[in-house]
Design a protein around this motif. Structure first.
Motif, mmCIF file in Angstrom:
data_model
loop_
_atom_site.group_PDB
_atom_site.id
_atom_site.type_symbol
_atom_site.label_atom_id
_atom_site.label_comp_id
_atom_site.label_asym_id
_atom_site.label_seq_id
_atom_site.Cartn_x
_atom_site.Cartn_y
_atom_site.Cartn_z
ATOM 1 N N ASN A 55 48.258 36.694 48.820
ATOM 2 C CA ASN A 55 48.923 37.605 47.789
ATOM 3 C C ASN A 55 48.477 39.189 48.645
ATOM 4 O O ASN A 55 47.931 40.264 48.128
ATOM 5 C CB ASN A 55 48.092 37.743 46.615
ATOM 6 C CG ASN A 55 48.397 36.630 45.766
ATOM 7 O OD1 ASN A 55 49.816 35.829 45.916
ATOM 8 N ND2 ASN A 55 47.691 36.075 45.523
ATOM 9 N N THR A 76 42.277 44.424 49.839
ATOM 10 C CA THR A 76 42.118 44.018 48.386
ATOM 11 C C THR A 76 43.085 44.882 47.223
ATOM 12 O O THR A 76 42.958 46.540 47.841
ATOM 13 C CB THR A 76 40.910 43.792 47.331
ATOM 14 O OG1 THR A 76 40.112 44.288 48.357
ATOM 15 C CG2 THR A 76 41.000 41.966 48.423
ATOM 16 N N GLY A 79 42.674 44.090 40.789
ATOM 17 C CA GLY A 79 44.239 42.056 40.149
ATOM 18 C C GLY A 79 44.455 41.203 41.031
ATOM 19 O O GLY A 79 44.827 40.048 41.210
ATOM 20 N N TRP A 80 43.881 41.884 42.813
ATOM 21 C CA TRP A 80 44.252 41.191 43.106
ATOM 22 C C TRP A 80 43.624 39.505 43.397
ATOM 23 O O TRP A 80 42.703 39.419 42.377
ATOM 24 C CB TRP A 80 44.061 41.587 44.219
ATOM 25 C CG TRP A 80 43.995 40.797 45.600
ATOM 26 C CD1 TRP A 80 44.763 40.508 46.711
ATOM 27 C CD2 TRP A 80 42.561 39.824 45.826
ATOM 28 N NE1 TRP A 80 44.496 39.430 47.034
ATOM 29 C CE2 TRP A 80 43.356 38.868 47.485
ATOM 30 C CE3 TRP A 80 41.451 39.361 46.024
ATOM 31 C CZ2 TRP A 80 42.886 37.856 48.512
ATOM 32 C CZ3 TRP A 80 40.892 38.530 46.775
ATOM 33 C CH2 TRP A 80 41.710 38.309 47.702
ATOM 34 N N LYS A 81 44.651 38.449 43.566
ATOM 35 C CA LYS A 81 43.778 36.448 43.644
ATOM 36 C C LYS A 81 44.417 36.261 44.496
ATOM 37 O O LYS A 81 45.129 36.114 45.150
ATOM 38 C CB LYS A 81 43.495 36.448 42.421
ATOM 39 C CG LYS A 81 43.406 35.455 42.194
ATOM 40 C CD LYS A 81 44.532 34.383 41.088
ATOM 41 C CE LYS A 81 43.237 34.723 39.521
ATOM 42 N NZ LYS A 81 43.648 34.020 38.460
ATOM 43 N N TRP A 83 42.983 32.323 47.401
ATOM 44 C CA TRP A 83 43.229 30.886 47.937
ATOM 45 C C TRP A 83 42.923 30.655 48.509
ATOM 46 O O TRP A 83 43.371 31.133 49.712
ATOM 47 C CB TRP A 83 43.923 30.652 46.648
ATOM 48 C CG TRP A 83 44.662 31.569 45.342
ATOM 49 C CD1 TRP A 83 45.842 31.690 44.608
ATOM 50 C CD2 TRP A 83 44.319 30.636 44.623
ATOM 51 N NE1 TRP A 83 45.568 32.153 43.544
ATOM 52 C CE2 TRP A 83 44.404 31.524 42.818
ATOM 53 C CE3 TRP A 83 43.182 29.347 43.621
ATOM 54 C CZ2 TRP A 83 44.650 31.179 41.449
ATOM 55 C CZ3 TRP A 83 42.911 29.128 41.942
ATOM 56 C CH2 TRP A 83 43.609 30.571 41.003
ATOM 57 N N TYR A 117 34.195 41.689 41.886
ATOM 58 C CA TYR A 117 34.597 40.323 42.161
ATOM 59 C C TYR A 117 33.891 38.823 41.303
ATOM 60 O O TYR A 117 32.776 38.855 41.658
ATOM 61 C CB TYR A 117 33.835 40.221 43.921
ATOM 62 C CG TYR A 117 34.925 41.402 44.608
ATOM 63 C CD1 TYR A 117 35.932 40.631 45.442
ATOM 64 C CD2 TYR A 117 34.834 42.413 44.730
ATOM 65 C CE1 TYR A 117 37.305 41.332 45.991
ATOM 66 C CE2 TYR A 117 35.185 43.477 45.932
ATOM 67 C CZ TYR A 117 36.787 42.915 46.315
ATOM 68 O OH TYR A 117 37.742 43.697 47.331
ATOM 69 N N THR A 118 35.579 38.410 40.685
ATOM 70 C CA THR A 118 35.128 37.029 40.753
ATOM 71 C C THR A 118 35.038 35.161 41.664
ATOM 72 O O THR A 118 36.240 35.471 42.089
ATOM 73 C CB THR A 118 35.177 36.788 39.417
ATOM 74 O OG1 THR A 118 35.076 37.927 38.381
ATOM 75 C CG2 THR A 118 35.049 35.483 38.145
ATOM 76 N N SER A 169 38.968 30.233 43.687
ATOM 77 C CA SER A 169 39.886 31.769 44.093
ATOM 78 C C SER A 169 38.818 33.026 44.099
ATOM 79 O O SER A 169 37.614 32.547 43.745
ATOM 80 C CB SER A 169 40.766 31.542 42.537
ATOM 81 O OG SER A 169 39.412 31.661 41.403
ATOM 82 N N GLU A 171 39.012 36.983 42.976
ATOM 83 C CA GLU A 171 39.559 38.214 42.078
ATOM 84 C C GLU A 171 39.010 39.188 42.174
ATOM 85 O O GLU A 171 37.599 39.435 41.792
ATOM 86 C CB GLU A 171 39.930 37.306 41.018
ATOM 87 C CG GLU A 171 40.316 35.716 40.841
ATOM 88 C CD GLU A 171 40.036 35.086 39.151
ATOM 89 O OE1 GLU A 171 40.558 35.849 38.255
ATOM 90 O OE2 GLU A 171 40.228 33.670 38.968
ATOM 91 N N ASP A 173 38.656 42.636 39.632
ATOM 92 C CA ASP A 173 39.086 42.856 38.365
ATOM 93 C C ASP A 173 40.442 44.223 38.579
ATOM 94 O O ASP A 173 40.519 45.159 39.123
ATOM 95 C CB ASP A 173 37.932 43.834 37.705
ATOM 96 C CG ASP A 173 38.074 44.151 36.046
ATOM 97 O OD1 ASP A 173 38.948 44.224 35.705
ATOM 98 O OD2 ASP A 173 36.828 44.562 35.927
#
Length: 197
Positions: A55, A76, A79-81, A83, A117-118, A169, A171, A173
């Protein structure tokens, strides 16, 4: 007379010991068993890591051994994600299941972003909402986590010779406005233990 008494007592003592030995022999027995036991081999390893969608950022995965892999993500934005798919292989002859996981060597441009970061794991190659079997911040996952405690009942068991895909993933924030072009690097360790299927 005194010598006779000592001799008689000595003779009684010998007979008593002999009697105990005879009683012990009468109540014990042994059996010799000759056999061999095969325990099998335990071999948990990473088979492959594939970047599915970056992305607009750059995801560089590296795997180190059967239990650890690393990722560096650059450029990054809020809102970046991204995979990736991590494939584990049970290359041994015994069944196993995922046991513990932990984030190691976590580095970011800005330490305040580590909670932003999640990381999520999905059991398979599709990100079906609500099926995450691991979900949390990179910062929190620096503490050792037990897979069964964290995501029960989503046990991941692997029969000998099988592969298991996990869609992963990462992600950032979306509320972190102003953080564009950020970089994060971490190593992720997943362990397994022997089990039954």
């Amino acid at each position: 007379m005194k010598g006779t008494k000592i001799g008689v007592l000595f003779l009684i003592a010998i007979m008593s010991v002999a009697g105990v030995g005879a009683s012990y022999a009468a109540w014990t027995q042994s059996v010799d068993i000759n056999t061999s036991v095969t325990t099998g081999t335990f071999d948990f390893r990473i088979y492959n890591i594939v970047v599915e969608n970056a992305n607009g950022a750059t995801i560089t995965p590296v795997y180190y051994d059967g239990q650890t892999w690393g990722v560096t993500v650059t450029d990054t934005y809020p809102g970046w994600k991204g995979w990736i798919t991590v494939t584990h292989h049970n290359a041994g002859t015994v069944a196993l299941k995922f046991n513990t996981f932990q984030v190691l060597n976590l580095v970011a441009d800005d330490w305040t972003m580590l909670n932003a970061y999640t990381l999520k794991f999905y059991p398979g190659t599709y990100a079906t909402p609500g099926t995450e079997n691991i979900a949390g911040t990179l910062y929190n996952f620096q503490t050792l986590q037990y897979y069964d405690w964290y995501i029960a009942p989503y046990e991941i068991k692997m029969a000998p010779g099988t592969l298991h895909d996990s869609l992963v993933s990462l992600e950032l924030d979306p509320a972190l406005t102003g953080h564009y072009g950020s970089t994060v690097t971490f190593i992720f360790e997943m362990t397994a233990i022997q089990t039954t299927i």
